[in-house]
Design an enzyme around this catalytic site. Structure first.
Site, mmCIF file in Angstrom:
data_model
loop_
_atom_site.group_PDB
_atom_site.id
_atom_site.type_symbol
_atom_site.label_atom_id
_atom_site.label_comp_id
_atom_site.label_asym_id
_atom_site.label_seq_id
_atom_site.Cartn_x
_atom_site.Cartn_y
_atom_site.Cartn_z
ATOM 1 N N HIS A 86 1.980 4.161 -3.093
ATOM 2 C CA HIS A 86 1.898 5.623 -3.051
ATOM 3 C C HIS A 86 3.144 6.247 -3.683
ATOM 4 O O HIS A 86 3.046 7.202 -4.461
ATOM 5 C CB HIS A 86 1.749 6.127 -1.613
ATOM 6 C CG HIS A 86 0.374 5.991 -1.057
ATOM 7 N ND1 HIS A 86 -0.733 6.593 -1.611
ATOM 8 C CD2 HIS A 86 -0.074 5.322 0.041
ATOM 9 C CE1 HIS A 86 -1.804 6.305 -0.887
ATOM 10 N NE2 HIS A 86 -1.431 5.523 0.120
ATOM 11 N N HIS A 109 0.838 -1.204 0.000
ATOM 12 C CA HIS A 109 0.000 0.000 0.000
ATOM 13 C C HIS A 109 0.874 1.256 0.000
ATOM 14 O O HIS A 109 0.670 2.168 -0.809
ATOM 15 C CB HIS A 109 -0.907 -0.036 1.236
ATOM 16 C CG HIS A 109 -1.764 1.162 1.422
ATOM 17 N ND1 HIS A 109 -3.131 1.097 1.396
ATOM 18 C CD2 HIS A 109 -1.472 2.470 1.668
ATOM 19 C CE1 HIS A 109 -3.642 2.312 1.609
ATOM 20 N NE2 HIS A 109 -2.638 3.164 1.778
ATOM 21 N N GLU A 110 1.848 1.307 0.907
ATOM 22 C CA GLU A 110 2.697 2.495 1.017
ATOM 23 C C GLU A 110 3.654 2.621 -0.167
ATOM 24 O O GLU A 110 3.866 3.719 -0.685
ATOM 25 C CB GLU A 110 3.455 2.498 2.346
ATOM 26 C CG GLU A 110 2.575 2.516 3.580
ATOM 27 C CD GLU A 110 1.487 3.579 3.589
ATOM 28 O OE1 GLU A 110 1.660 4.639 2.938
ATOM 29 O OE2 GLU A 110 0.454 3.368 4.244
#
Length: 160
Positions: free
Chosen positions: A76, A72-73
């Site tokens: 980004h 998820h990170e």
């Protein structure tokens, strides 16, 4: 550094290498810190090319971090490099999550955060009681903010 933190670093590296292969790019490994606090599992510092993880929630949810939080990170960061400033969980980020990492694009975690939950203060309105964080309580006490109930729209007042 704990064994679990070493696993996180290895997973970040794996995600970057995987994205490089899938997208035919040369992203470098970001800076990795274990300094995230509060109820947030992780965060990405886009311009600094850094990811931060919450060490307490990591210890409590190691598999979910490896399977979901880390990709998820990293997604980004990759989204920022490819598309610039876009909505944090917009269609570009969702595409990276699903097409590159093959993971559902969930925007929030559902971890038990009781171990990292800060102190709260009871406030009330006409219809119910609310818990305000220390930060919000202090803003009310200093006269810098006021909060209202979303249901009855009445101002919240500190319980006696």
């Amino acid at each position: 550094m704990s064994s679990l933190q070493s696993q996180v670093i290895a997973k970040v590296e794996h995600c970057i290498l995987h994205a490089n292969q899938r997208l035919q790019k040369r992203f470098v490994i970001p800076t990795i810190n274990f300094t995230q606090r509060g109820r947030i599992a992780g965060s990405a510092r886009l311009q600094g090319w850094e990811v931060r993880f919450n060490p307490v929630l990591l210890e409590e949810n190691p598999q979910a971090f490896l399977d979901e939080v880390i990709p998820h990170e990293v997604a980004h960061l990759i989204t920022f490099k490819l598309f610039g400033r876009v909505r944090p969980h917009g269609k570009e980020w969702q595409t990276i999550m699903t097409q590159v990492f093959g993971i559902p694009a969930r925007t929030t975690h559902s971890f038990d955060v009781s171990s990292v939950q800060g102190k709260t203060f009871p406030y009330q309105c006409q219809c119910s009681q609310h818990q305000l964080t220390v930060r919000r309580h202090n803003k009310v006490a200093r006269g810098q903010a006021s909060y209202h109930c979303r249901q009855c729209r009445q101002p919240l007042t500190l319980c006696a």
